[in-house]
Design a protein around this motif. Sequence first.
Motif, PDB file in Angstrom:
ATOM      1  N   HIS A 117       6.626  -9.999  -0.682  1.00 34.01           N
ATOM      2  CA  HIS A 117       7.156 -10.702   0.374  1.00 34.01           C
ATOM      3  C   HIS A 117       5.415 -11.027   1.084  1.00 34.01           C
ATOM      4  N   LEU A 118       4.745 -10.796   0.658  1.00 33.67           N
ATOM      5  CA  LEU A 118       3.253 -10.037   1.832  1.00 33.67           C
ATOM      6  C   LEU A 118       2.970 -11.880   2.064  1.00 33.67           C
ATOM      7  N   GLY A 119       3.331 -13.052   1.151  1.00 37.44           N
ATOM      8  CA  GLY A 119       2.383 -13.847   1.304  1.00 37.44           C
ATOM      9  C   GLY A 119       1.028 -14.359   0.351  1.00 37.44           C
ATOM     10  N   ARG A 120       1.185 -15.336   0.063  1.00 39.70           N
ATOM     11  CA  ARG A 120      -0.075 -15.094  -0.780  1.00 39.70           C
ATOM     12  C   ARG A 120      -1.449 -14.752  -0.157  1.00 39.70           C
ATOM     13  N   ARG A 121      -2.063 -14.809   1.238  1.00 42.26           N
ATOM     14  CA  ARG A 121      -3.082 -14.948   1.488  1.00 42.26           C
ATOM     15  C   ARG A 121      -3.336 -13.364   1.633  1.00 42.26           C
ATOM     16  N   ARG A 122      -2.388 -12.669   2.278  1.00 40.80           N
ATOM     17  CA  ARG A 122      -2.400 -11.027   2.765  1.00 40.80           C
ATOM     18  C   ARG A 122      -2.235 -10.262   1.425  1.00 40.80           C
ATOM     19  N   SER A 123      -1.544 -10.883   0.700  1.00 40.39           N
ATOM     20  CA  SER A 123      -1.740 -10.470  -0.565  1.00 40.39           C
ATOM     21  C   SER A 123      -2.881  -9.965  -1.502  1.00 40.39           C
ATOM     22  N   ARG A 124      -3.570 -11.199  -1.683  1.00 41.00           N
ATOM     23  CA  ARG A 124      -4.704 -11.042  -2.629  1.00 41.00           C
ATOM     24  C   ARG A 124      -5.787 -10.235  -1.390  1.00 41.00           C
ATOM     25  N   GLU A 125      -5.893 -10.100   0.283  1.00 36.18           N
ATOM     26  CA  GLU A 125      -6.705  -9.577   0.663  1.00 36.18           C
ATOM     27  C   GLU A 125      -5.984  -8.090   0.753  1.00 36.18           C
ATOM     28  N   ARG A 126      -5.176  -7.631   0.538  1.00 34.90           N
ATOM     29  CA  ARG A 126      -4.216  -6.721   0.295  1.00 34.90           C
ATOM     30  C   ARG A 126      -4.861  -6.437  -0.849  1.00 34.90           C
ATOM     31  N   ALA A 127      -5.144  -6.737  -1.868  1.00 36.49           N
ATOM     32  CA  ALA A 127      -5.443  -6.026  -3.633  1.00 36.49           C
ATOM     33  C   ALA A 127      -6.936  -6.048  -3.121  1.00 36.49           C
ATOM     34  N   ARG A 128      -7.545  -6.381  -3.032  1.00 36.19           N
ATOM     35  CA  ARG A 128      -8.590  -6.542  -2.285  1.00 36.19           C
ATOM     36  C   ARG A 128      -9.558  -5.756  -1.631  1.00 36.19           C
ATOM     37  N   GLU A 129      -8.617  -5.174  -1.026  1.00 37.51           N
ATOM     38  CA  GLU A 129      -9.044  -3.656   0.326  1.00 37.51           C
ATOM     39  C   GLU A 129      -8.567  -2.503  -0.946  1.00 37.51           C
ATOM     40  N   LEU A 130      -7.615  -3.245  -1.589  1.00 35.54           N
ATOM     41  CA  LEU A 130      -6.858  -2.242  -2.499  1.00 35.54           C
ATOM     42  C   LEU A 130      -8.450  -1.480  -3.289  1.00 35.54           C
ATOM     43  N   LEU A 131      -8.903  -2.230  -4.240  1.00 31.74           N
ATOM     44  CA  LEU A 131      -9.569  -2.739  -5.338  1.00 31.74           C
ATOM     45  C   LEU A 131     -10.968  -1.861  -4.920  1.00 31.74           C
ATOM     46  N   ALA A 132     -11.468  -1.943  -3.247  1.00 33.06           N
ATOM     47  CA  ALA A 132     -13.158  -1.173  -2.869  1.00 33.06           C
ATOM     48  C   ALA A 132     -12.136   0.086  -2.595  1.00 33.06           C
ATOM     49  N   ALA A 133     -11.000   0.622  -1.664  1.00 29.37           N
ATOM     50  CA  ALA A 133     -10.679   1.870  -1.943  1.00 29.37           C
ATOM     51  C   ALA A 133     -10.689   2.682  -2.804  1.00 29.37           C
ATOM     52  N   PHE A 134      -9.941   2.366  -3.919  1.00 24.70           N
ATOM     53  CA  PHE A 134     -10.208   3.462  -5.216  1.00 24.70           C
ATOM     54  C   PHE A 134     -11.323   2.736  -6.314  1.00 24.70           C
ATOM     55  N   ARG A 135     -12.008   2.567  -4.984  1.00 29.89           N
ATOM     56  CA  ARG A 135     -13.826   2.629  -6.498  1.00 29.89           C
ATOM     57  C   ARG A 135     -13.031   1.243  -8.289  1.00 29.89           C
ATOM     58  N   LEU A 136     -12.137   1.119  -7.757  1.00 27.98           N
ATOM     59  CA  LEU A 136     -12.345  -0.112  -8.167  1.00 27.98           C
ATOM     60  C   LEU A 136     -12.968  -1.492  -8.373  1.00 27.98           C
ATOM     61  N   GLU A 137     -13.866  -1.858  -7.252  1.00 27.30           N
ATOM     62  CA  GLU A 137     -14.234  -3.276  -7.264  1.00 27.30           C
ATOM     63  C   GLU A 137     -14.654  -3.987  -8.264  1.00 27.30           C
ATOM     64  N   GLU A 138     -15.662  -3.738  -9.275  1.00 28.93           N
ATOM     65  CA  GLU A 138     -15.878  -3.801 -10.195  1.00 28.93           C
ATOM     66  C   GLU A 138     -15.455  -4.769 -11.252  1.00 28.93           C
ATOM     67  N   ALA A 139     -14.977  -3.707 -11.112  1.00 30.55           N
ATOM     68  CA  ALA A 139     -13.666  -3.756 -12.688  1.00 30.55           C
ATOM     69  C   ALA A 139     -12.488  -4.669 -11.797  1.00 30.55           C
ATOM     70  N   GLY A 140     -12.324  -5.049 -11.281  1.00 25.01           N
ATOM     71  CA  GLY A 140     -11.225  -5.959 -10.285  1.00 25.01           C
ATOM     72  C   GLY A 140     -10.797  -7.322 -10.934  1.00 25.01           C
ATOM     73  N   ASP A 141     -11.439  -7.093 -11.523  1.00 24.96           N
ATOM     74  CA  ASP A 141     -11.559  -8.662 -12.777  1.00 24.96           C
ATOM     75  C   ASP A 141     -11.605  -8.656 -14.113  1.00 24.96           C
ATOM     76  N   ARG A 142     -11.766  -7.511 -14.873  1.00 26.69           N
ATOM     77  CA  ARG A 142     -11.257  -7.154 -16.103  1.00 26.69           C
ATOM     78  C   ARG A 142      -9.515  -6.739 -16.328  1.00 26.69           C
ATOM     79  N   PRO A 143      -9.201  -7.505 -17.923  1.00 19.90           N
ATOM     80  CA  PRO A 143      -7.804  -6.783 -17.718  1.00 19.90           C
ATOM     81  C   PRO A 143      -7.824  -5.207 -17.692  1.00 19.90           C
ATOM     82  N   THR A 144      -6.696  -4.823 -17.562  1.00 17.95           N
ATOM     83  CA  THR A 144      -6.612  -3.212 -17.401  1.00 17.95           C
ATOM     84  C   THR A 144      -6.709  -2.999 -18.848  1.00 17.95           C
ATOM     85  N   ARG A 145      -6.315  -3.493 -19.936  1.00 22.64           N
ATOM     86  CA  ARG A 145      -6.316  -2.762 -20.990  1.00 22.64           C
ATOM     87  C   ARG A 145      -7.751  -1.857 -21.677  1.00 22.64           C
TER      88      ARG A 145
END
Length: 350
Positions: A117-145
């Motif tokens: 229940h973080l809300g749409r805007r905060r959920s998207r912001e948090r997702a991008r923050e964590l992708l960057a923190a875990f060095r997954l930015e370049e793969a962030g828009d790829r299917p995890t398979r």
Amino acid sequence: MIQTTFPESSTPDVAVRVRGLRKRYGDVTALDGVDLDVPRGSVLGLLGPNGAGKTTVVRILSTLLRATAGTAEVAGLDVATRGQEVRRRIGLSGQYAAVDEYLTGFENLDMIGRLYHLGRRRSRERARELLAAFRLEEAGDRPTRTYSGGMRRRLDLAGALVADPEVLFLDEPTTGLDPRGRTEMWDVIRGLVDGGTTLLLTTQYLEEADYLADRIVVIDHGRVIAEGTADELKLEVGGERLEVTVADPGRLAVAAEVLAVLGSIRLDEPRRRLSVSVEGGVDALSHGLRLLEEREVALHDVGLRRPTLDDVFMVLTGRVAEPGEADEDDEADEADGADGADEADGEKRS
């Protein structure tokens, strides 16, 4: 980030407190009176062989199971009676990466944010923050398979952090990773700890506990059998050990006879090796070498070393660690866990 006011903990310096924790499945006892404390901002390593009860402890603390007896508090909240509040404060990463392989990395994290229940805007912001923190930015828009095993594990850990938890439970977080992936995960986890996260970590990788944990609890057959820092546990095993490998297997018995004056001997005949507990460090090494030279015992290798957690594990449990295998109590946990999950869903709907 959502700000929520919670009651003050009855033990403000302790993030996790367990007393007399027991769990039974019919005639099988998975936990038999476990006590442990995890101070805030510290890392507790829960170490033990397969089937020791490590995963059962984590599942009870994360409200996925109910204990048969005893008490458990997380952030000052009783996990049995205040499960919903506990879940708001914790993050959990299990032995296997719990990601939806048909969603992208971003979509996985965004979905978790919505569930919190973080809300749409905060959920998207948090997702991008964590992708960057875990060095997954370049793969962030790829299917995890399409992700490697290490990338999936990092994404799973990122998912456990979406809601900025006070307490993080990691149940064998590097299971199945190659050495490089394991090292990368250690760096990520160490960064979380340096940032003040309280962490309870279960592992069978002894070097993992040695590297990450402030204190270690060794559990076997559902009971705590030892507790302390890595150095304290190593001291319980004994001081330094002199290790020698003889050039001629036929001279191993002679070497053992000669070095027995220094301390207790442990033989490894297939490797032509023996070790002896010693005091005095370099002086003991020099003395041992002189004794062997006098008896004309040629050496292939010699060294002086301190005990490792492998030694501790062997002495305390009588077994070697077998990393990479699921706990034997997992099946029973999963059978019982369905009830715990139903109770948790009931709380969320209420």
